[in-house]
Every structure is written in C-alpha cells, then in structure tokens.
Design a protein around this motif. Structure first.
Motif, PDB file in Angstrom:
ATOM      1  N   HIS A  96       0.921  -1.111   0.050  1.00  0.00           N
ATOM      2  CA  HIS A  96      -0.003   0.024   0.116  1.00  0.00           C
ATOM      3  C   HIS A  96       0.904   1.299   0.096  1.00  0.00           C
ATOM      4  N   GLY A  97       0.698   2.045  -1.076  1.00  0.00           N
ATOM      5  CA  GLY A  97       1.191   3.254  -0.934  1.00  0.00           C
ATOM      6  C   GLY A  97       2.482   3.415  -1.925  1.00  0.00           C
ATOM      7  N   ASP A  98       2.888   1.936  -2.567  1.00  0.00           N
ATOM      8  CA  ASP A  98       4.348   2.190  -3.255  1.00  0.00           C
ATOM      9  C   ASP A  98       4.394   2.800  -4.616  1.00  0.00           C
ATOM     10  N   LEU A  99       5.217   2.890  -5.116  1.00  0.00           N
ATOM     11  CA  LEU A  99       5.579   3.409  -6.470  1.00  0.00           C
ATOM     12  C   LEU A  99       6.043   2.219  -7.282  1.00  0.00           C
ATOM     13  N   PHE A 100       5.271   1.853  -8.273  1.00  0.00           N
ATOM     14  CA  PHE A 100       5.652   0.617  -9.184  1.00  0.00           C
ATOM     15  C   PHE A 100       6.255   1.100 -10.362  1.00  0.00           C
ATOM     16  N   ILE A 101       7.663   0.306 -10.533  1.00  0.00           N
ATOM     17  CA  ILE A 101       8.340   1.125 -11.699  1.00  0.00           C
ATOM     18  C   ILE A 101       8.218  -0.061 -12.524  1.00  0.00           C
ATOM     19  N   ALA A 102       7.572   0.167 -13.806  1.00  0.00           N
ATOM     20  CA  ALA A 102       7.316  -1.052 -14.938  1.00  0.00           C
ATOM     21  C   ALA A 102       8.621  -1.302 -15.867  1.00  0.00           C
ATOM     22  N   LEU A 103       9.476  -2.158 -15.413  1.00  0.00           N
ATOM     23  CA  LEU A 103      10.699  -2.531 -16.084  1.00  0.00           C
ATOM     24  C   LEU A 103      10.390  -3.221 -17.341  1.00  0.00           C
ATOM     25  N   LYS A 104      11.123  -2.857 -18.224  1.00  0.00           N
ATOM     26  CA  LYS A 104      11.096  -3.903 -19.556  1.00  0.00           C
ATOM     27  C   LYS A 104      12.117  -4.711 -19.495  1.00  0.00           C
ATOM     28  N   GLY A 105      12.233  -6.202 -19.368  1.00  0.00           N
ATOM     29  CA  GLY A 105      13.072  -7.038 -19.423  1.00  0.00           C
ATOM     30  C   GLY A 105      13.262  -7.887 -20.994  1.00  0.00           C
ATOM     31  N   GLU A 106      14.111  -8.808 -20.911  1.00  0.00           N
ATOM     32  CA  GLU A 106      14.186  -9.563 -21.949  1.00  0.00           C
ATOM     33  C   GLU A 106      12.996 -10.662 -22.342  1.00  0.00           C
ATOM     34  N   THR A 107      12.523 -10.894 -21.218  1.00  0.00           N
ATOM     35  CA  THR A 107      11.423 -11.958 -21.234  1.00  0.00           C
ATOM     36  C   THR A 107       9.880 -11.744 -20.916  1.00  0.00           C
ATOM     37  N   THR A 108       9.859 -10.221 -20.289  1.00  0.00           N
ATOM     38  CA  THR A 108       8.601  -9.852 -20.008  1.00  0.00           C
ATOM     39  C   THR A 108       8.660  -8.379 -19.728  1.00  0.00           C
ATOM     40  N   ASP A 109       7.428  -7.683 -19.723  1.00  0.00           N
ATOM     41  CA  ASP A 109       7.511  -6.222 -19.598  1.00  0.00           C
ATOM     42  C   ASP A 109       6.350  -5.795 -18.233  1.00  0.00           C
ATOM     43  N   GLY A 110       7.092  -5.113 -17.397  1.00  0.00           N
ATOM     44  CA  GLY A 110       6.434  -4.630 -16.386  1.00  0.00           C
ATOM     45  C   GLY A 110       5.095  -3.886 -16.369  1.00  0.00           C
ATOM     46  N   HIS A 111       5.012  -3.392 -17.638  1.00  0.00           N
ATOM     47  CA  HIS A 111       3.463  -2.606 -17.980  1.00  0.00           C
ATOM     48  C   HIS A 111       2.400  -3.643 -17.941  1.00  0.00           C
ATOM     49  N   ARG A 112       2.553  -4.774 -18.276  1.00  0.00           N
ATOM     50  CA  ARG A 112       1.539  -5.956 -17.954  1.00  0.00           C
ATOM     51  C   ARG A 112       1.136  -6.023 -16.599  1.00  0.00           C
ATOM     52  N   PHE A 113       1.882  -5.488 -15.738  1.00  0.00           N
ATOM     53  CA  PHE A 113       1.533  -5.868 -14.397  1.00  0.00           C
ATOM     54  C   PHE A 113       0.958  -4.565 -13.450  1.00  0.00           C
ATOM     55  N   VAL A 114       0.966  -3.426 -14.307  1.00  0.00           N
ATOM     56  CA  VAL A 114       0.567  -2.075 -13.869  1.00  0.00           C
ATOM     57  C   VAL A 114      -0.901  -2.139 -12.965  1.00  0.00           C
ATOM     58  N   ASP A 115      -1.856  -2.751 -13.763  1.00  0.00           N
ATOM     59  CA  ASP A 115      -3.273  -2.804 -13.017  1.00  0.00           C
ATOM     60  C   ASP A 115      -3.049  -3.685 -11.940  1.00  0.00           C
ATOM     61  N   GLY A 116      -2.288  -4.940 -12.032  1.00  0.00           N
ATOM     62  CA  GLY A 116      -2.248  -5.616 -10.619  1.00  0.00           C
ATOM     63  C   GLY A 116      -1.406  -5.080  -9.610  1.00  0.00           C
ATOM     64  N   ALA A 117      -0.640  -4.363  -9.657  1.00  0.00           N
ATOM     65  CA  ALA A 117       0.023  -3.352  -8.866  1.00  0.00           C
ATOM     66  C   ALA A 117      -0.960  -2.493  -8.137  1.00  0.00           C
ATOM     67  N   PHE A 118      -1.777  -1.643  -8.858  1.00  0.00           N
ATOM     68  CA  PHE A 118      -2.560  -0.801  -8.195  1.00  0.00           C
ATOM     69  C   PHE A 118      -3.529  -1.551  -7.428  1.00  0.00           C
ATOM     70  N   GLU A 119      -3.978  -2.749  -7.982  1.00  0.00           N
ATOM     71  CA  GLU A 119      -5.042  -3.394  -7.087  1.00  0.00           C
ATOM     72  C   GLU A 119      -4.546  -3.875  -5.707  1.00  0.00           C
ATOM     73  N   GLN A 120      -2.990  -4.001  -5.845  1.00  0.00           N
ATOM     74  CA  GLN A 120      -2.240  -4.196  -4.482  1.00  0.00           C
ATOM     75  C   GLN A 120      -2.239  -2.963  -3.490  1.00  0.00           C
ATOM     76  N   GLY A 121      -2.429  -1.928  -3.997  1.00  0.00           N
ATOM     77  CA  GLY A 121      -2.323  -0.862  -3.278  1.00  0.00           C
ATOM     78  C   GLY A 121      -1.255   0.503  -3.877  1.00  0.00           C
ATOM     79  N   ALA A 122      -0.724   0.098  -5.036  1.00  0.00           N
ATOM     80  CA  ALA A 122       0.157   1.091  -5.493  1.00  0.00           C
ATOM     81  C   ALA A 122      -0.384   2.445  -5.690  1.00  0.00           C
ATOM     82  N   ALA A 123       0.299   3.619  -5.284  1.00  0.00           N
ATOM     83  CA  ALA A 123      -0.111   4.798  -5.231  1.00  0.00           C
ATOM     84  C   ALA A 123       0.176   5.861  -6.517  1.00  0.00           C
ATOM     85  N   GLY A 124       1.329   5.154  -7.413  1.00  0.00           N
ATOM     86  CA  GLY A 124       1.838   5.686  -8.332  1.00  0.00           C
ATOM     87  C   GLY A 124       2.610   4.737  -9.243  1.00  0.00           C
ATOM     88  N   ALA A 125       3.135   5.231 -10.461  1.00  0.00           N
ATOM     89  CA  ALA A 125       3.889   4.303 -11.055  1.00  0.00           C
ATOM     90  C   ALA A 125       4.621   4.996 -11.993  1.00  0.00           C
TER      91      ALA A 125
END
Length: 457
Positions: free
Chosen positions: A36-65
């Motif tokens: 709750h209250g975290d900043l989520f940084i959507a990193l892009k890696g070789e096998t995955t892209d953090g942008h896929r998990f932005v919605d889930g991060a906010f569902e867990q309480g993220a306050a920004g990205a």
C-alpha cells in the motif's frame, strides 16, 4: 507515513511527466512485492514487460507508477523506465546526508551487510537503511537507493558481480564513505581468467569512494596487497581486519562457546570484548569487518558489540532450526542459498564443531566454477572428512567428482536432484542429528529446508 517521493520529485529526478499529483511511501519493481502506497516501476526485461502488471500493482495498493507509456493510473511517464530507476537512485543518494557503507566480497557479503546494519541500528534505532535480500545487482542497487529516506543516518548497500566492470558501475551509484571487501574466493570464476581477476573486480568498489573515504580490506587474504593497490588511488584511509599480526582491526582471542564465539578485538583506538552469536571462524572475520566499518563511519562500537551478540542466522545463510524427530529433536543448519569452495569449507567446519549424535551433510553442486569445477568439487573431500561427517548426501550433476573422492571413506549417496535427496534425508534423520544443507541456490536445497521445518524457512 510521510512521503518517500512526491510526483514532483520523481519528475525532477527522472525528467518524466506526471499525469496527476501523487505521493508514495515505498518503491518496487516486482508487482508481487507492491504494498500500500508504493511506487511501481514498470521495467522492461528480456522476457517480460512490467507494464503488463501495472493494473495488478494498483490493485495491491500502489499509489503511483513510473511507465514509458500512458496507463489509467497516477504515473510519471519517461522514455526508459530502467534509466528512470537509476536516476531515482542517484537522486536519493544526492539528497541524503547519511553516512554510506558499501559491501562486497566473494563470500559473506549479505551476512556482513545485515550484521553491519544491525550494529549501526543498535546505536541509531530507526535511522539505518539497508538493501534487502540480495538486491545487489544493476537493478537491485538503484532500487535499494531509491527506497532510502532522505533523513537516514546511515545506509548500507551490498554490491555483487559475476563480470568485471559491474561493481565499478554500482559503486558510483552508491558513493560509499566506507567500502568493505569481506573475502576473495573462486565464486563466478567461470567468467574470469583467474582468482586474481576476481580480486581486481571486487577492488572496483573503491572507485566510488567519497573524498576522505575508507577502504576496509581482509588482512589475512593472499590478495591483500592487490586490494590495497586498488584502494590507494581512491581511499584516504585503509583499514585491514583479520587475525594476523599487523591487522588494524584484529581478533586477539576467538574462543568458541555454547552461545557462539567469545571475541576480543583490538581496533586502532579501542579494544572490545563481545560474544558473537554466529559460530565459525568465517563469522569472526565478518564481525571484524563490521567493527572496522562501524568505527570508520563514526558509529557506536559498544552498541555494535551488543548487536553482534544478538544477531541471528539468516534464511539460507546460517539460520539454525530445531525440528521434531520422533521423541527428540534434530538441528538443521540452513546454508541453502549459495555455495563456493571457500564457503563450503567454512560451513563444514561449523558442522564439525557442532555437538551431535551424527553429522549429516547435504551438499549441492557449486555453480559457475568453469574449467576447474571438477577439481574444486573433489577438493571438498578433505573438509567433509575433517568435519567428521557420518553421512553425505550429494546433490546435482556437478557432484560426481566429490562422490568419487569420498568412496570408501565415509557413507555417502549421490542424488540427481533436491527432491530425491530430500526424500532420502527424511528417512535418514534421527534424534540428535545435526544436518548441514548447503549448495548453490539453483540446486533448490531450500525446498528441503522448507519441508523439514514445516514451511518456517
């Protein structure tokens, strides 16, 4: 909680653009760790892209990205999220007046980082920031920096590598006032021409020292003079630690006891007697490095001694578990997170000094040893025998040379994987046994510990 970062500060640090004003109290780039209250940084890696998990991060309480493409949540948009993470780490380092320690080494760096943090916190409760887990690489270090509150009194950061040049980049982010090298050993030697090359790579940590900074170097290491050579161009002060005559921070006495080791240490301007909770000569060395760093950082040495007496074993790195076996108990020594020839020998010595009805060693293959892998595995036989091991379970394909070296000398078995070894171990354990479980993390011996301890690992 007060804000760790505001959207305005994140914009200034990263050069990005905020969608709306927001404030965060923490930072994460793994959506599974977002709180709750975290900043989520959507990193892009070789096998995955953090942008896929932005919605889930906010569902867990993220306050920004921090993102590189628009999202339907409060965010700062940047061109490159990995570069933004670095920039946030740099900004965190620039805004604090904390005294900073950097720790590296082939063995003992995570334990030493944790012990140093505990030692400093004993004198400055609530004001010490440290890197968590083993966040010691090109993403873990800037993440750990970005999590540091501006008002911290001390910061302790671990730096790791498996190639030359990596620590040079990390230490310039951390900019330590004190840089510690715990030990040099043939870890990751697959990627180096020699162990001297490993020493050179570890010596890069001194390149980031702040003006007036201190280098802390193992006196008893055969690579001591090489490390001192790396430190001299950057360090205003050099402190050595060890048991040898001439060490600046020296163990005058180290007497094993039922509660650990009773140590008397001499520093340049002080002498300290304390009980070290963790057993083994390698932990005496780690403790001396901690005292050298505390002294150089201006910390409280007496409080550090008390902290070392209370310091508990770390999961996967020396934690002791008492498990119920029938009407009695057995001891599990959890060293399942990592292994190289030096750390294997050190923990086998601990097992050998542990009072037990029988001693069982569950040893997993050591990774990244290169062309000398067979010889280095076979070379563990002397340490296994010296530890009076009653039964050895060897796990993984790399353990064939050790299995051959132990034939006819002690009872042993060689298993292809952790699952089969774990099943065999459960049938073998009796009350009064002491079981050491150690191997490279990729072998998966941590699962055996989890099974034995009922998930408490």
């Amino acid at each position: 909680m007060s804000a760790l970062w505001t959207s305005v500060e994140i914009e200034a640090a990263t050069g990005g653009t905020a969608s709306v004003p927001f404030a965060v109290t923490g930072v994460a780039f793994d959506s599974r760790e977002v709180g709750h209250g975290d900043l989520f940084i959507a990193l892009k890696g070789e096998t995955t892209d953090g942008h896929r998990f932005v919605d889930g991060a906010f569902e867990q309480g993220a306050a920004g990205a921090i993102v590189s493409q628009p999202v339907a949540h409060p965010h700062v948009q940047v061109a490159d999220t990995t570069a933004a993470l670095d920039a946030l780490g740099v900004a965190a380092r620039e805004r604090t007046a904390a005294k900073i320690a950097g720790v590296t080494g082939s063995v003992g760096k995570t334990g030493t980082k944790e012990a140093l943090s505990a030692a400093l916190a004993r004198g400055k409760r609530g004001a010490v920031h440290r890197s968590v887990k083993s966040y010691n690489n090109h993403t873990g270090v800037p993440l750990s920096l970005s999590r540091m509150a501006a008002g911290s009194a001390f910061g302790v950061f671990e730096m790791g590598m498996n190639h030359a040049g990596e620590i040079a980049a990390l230490t310039r982010l951390v900019r330590p006032h004190v840089a510690v090298i715990t030990a040099i050993a043939p870890a990751h030697i697959e990627f180096f021409d020699s162990i001297e090359g490993i020493a050179d790579a570890k010596g890069e940590i001194f390149q980031g020292l702040e003006p007036g900074g201190t280098a802390v170097i193992p006196f008893d290491s055969p690579h001591r003079d090489r490390l001192i050579g790396h430190a001299k161009p950057y360090a205003a002060n050099i402190l050595t630690f060890g048991s040898g005559e001439g060490a600046d921070v020296r163990a005058l006495d180290a007497i094993p006891s039922a509660n650990g080791t009773m140590v008397t240490a001499r520093l340049p301007e002080a002498e300290l007697a304390f009980t070290l909770s963790q057993p083994g000569a390698h932990w005496v060395s780690n403790a001396l490095a901690v005292l050298a760093a505390v002294d150089a950082l201006g910390g409280d040495l007496a409080a550090a001694g008390l902290a070392l007496a209370d310091f508990g074993g770390l999961e996967g790195r020396g934690a002791h578990h008492r498990i119920r076996i029938g009407d009695g108990e057995a001891l599990v020594i959890d060293e399942s997170y990592n292994a190289n020839p030096t750390s294997m020998a050190a923990t086998l010595e601990v097992l050998g000094n542990t009072a037990a009805a029988r001693r069982i060693a569950v040893l997993g293959a050591m990774r990244e040893l290169g062309q000398d892998s067979d010889a280095l595995h076979a070379g563990l036989a002397g340490s296994v025998i010296a530890a009076n091991v009653d039964y050895a379970l060897l796990v993984g394909s790399g353990m064939e040379p050790l299995a051959k070296a132990l034939e006819g000398k002690i009872d042993s078995a060689h298993w292809p994987d952790a699952s089969s070894a774990g099943e065999s171990l459960q049938k073998l354990i009796r009350p009064g046994d002491a079981i050491l479980i150690k191997g490279s993390n990729a072998i998966g011996l941590g699962r055996i510990v989890t099974t034995l301890t009922g998930g408490q690992n």
